[in-house]
Enzyme design. Structure first.
Site: not given
Ligand code: AKB
Length: 338
Positions: A10, A13, A35, A54-55, A154, A158
């Protein structure tokens, strides 16, 4: 002889820009940058090599294992919270399977080298999930162990990848007869919303902060998608880079955790707006909340407790709110768009 490198995924980024600049100039590191997008021309000469790839491409990662001695991995590539909600399965694929591929690469590298490979992982406040706005307003500074019930793909990705890092570091192949440690030295930071003067984020939900600033500097009208009273922790990009470097450099015996909170200031959207308007009094910014994105931000903490990072590896931000705006963001964006 294989060349010793630091692998950054990345790379093009937001964090990649600051990190590559620092590692190349201050530490003279050989950077292997990866990236899916082409890299910024300004970053290319700072890298030993840039690969557009690509990862999820295991053939490509296999070639990197054979060609380089990878001392540390900064795995920055991910699909952020808003974008991942539009296509959760793709979000999962990139965020989780991509991370698993990099962990596998790190195991292979550590095996070849006979020494640990550091794996720096930027996690996020999205790993938290407060059930109600009232709970958010009343919870104060949240510790790493609290409220880990993310509501976004997301955030789930994480949190799960933090667990994968713990598994690889402490329990890898625990039932194998020939069990050996994975060799991965996993270290993660839960970042708040990040604000850079150099780049604008894409696909995040904390983006209203940086978007307000960059639109004002470009003299483009902006509709802020959260209510003025919305409060989130934020951090200036140089501090995010500093945090990653400090954690990488910390002696392992000082680390009581694998995952650390860091923060610096936590303005409401109204306070963010006021800072921006002071610098750009003619800016055209309105508040038009998007209820769905508002819901995501309302589930994230309004403040986090980063005392463990301070105690274990000396973390302290250089930029409080005033310095972040007056000494970093405003002068740099004015210069960028003049
Ligand atoms: C997002 O908004 O998805 C990111 C984060 C808070 O990890 N900036």
């Amino acid at each position: 002889m294989r060349k010793e490198v630091v692998l950054i995924t990345g790379a093009n980024g937001e964090i990649g820009h600051g990190l590559i600049t620092h590692l190349a100039h201050k530490e003279k590191a050989n950077i292997l940058a990866l990236d899916v997008m082409p890299i910024d021309e300004a970053l290319r000469p700072l890298c030993e090599r840039f690969i557009q790839g690509d990862i999820l491409d295991n053939m490509l990662l296999g070639r990197l294992v054979a060609e380089y001695e990878i001392r540390a991995i900064y795995h920055l590539a991910s699909i952020l919270s808003t974008k991942a909600e539009y296509n959760p399965e793709t979000g999962h694929k990139v965020n989780v399977e991509g991370t698993l591929n990099l962990l596998r690469l790190a195991v292979e590298q550590a095996g070849w080298q006979g020494r640990p490979v550091k794996f720096l992982y930027p996690s996020s406040i999205a790993a938290y999930g407060l059930p109600t706005l009232e709970q958010k307003n009343n919870s104060g500074k949240i510790k790493e162990e609290d409220w880990c019930n993310p509501t976004t793909m997301y955030g789930c990705n994480k949190l799960y990848c933090e667990h994968l890092g713990r598994y690889y570091t402490k329990h890898y192949r625990q039932l194998a007869a020939d069990r050996t440690p994975s060799g991965i030295d996993f270290r993660a930071i839960r970042f708040p919303g990040l604000i850079s003067a150099v780049t604008t984020p894409t696909g995040g939900t904390s983006d209203y902060g940086p978007e307000m600033l960059h639109h004002a500097a470009m003299n483009i009208p902006y509709n802020c998608f959260v209510r003025p009273d919305t409060r989130l922790p934020f951090m200036a990009m140089p501090d995010a880079v500093k945090a990653l470097l400090l954690l990488e450099a910390a002696p392992k015996e000082n680390l009581s955790k694998l995952v650390y909170n860091v923060t610096s200031f936590n303005p409401s959207a109204q306070e963010f707006y006021d800072q921006v308007m002071m610098a750009f009094p003619k800016a055209d910014i309105s508040f038009i909340p998007d209820l769905s994105r508002q819901g995501i931000v309302d589930s994230w903490p309004e403040d986090i407790d980063d005392s463990a990072a301070t105690k274990d590896w000396g973390w302290a931000p250089d930029y409080n709110q005033e310095r972040a705006f007056n000494e970093y963001l405003i002068p740099a964006v004015k210069n960028r768009y003049k």
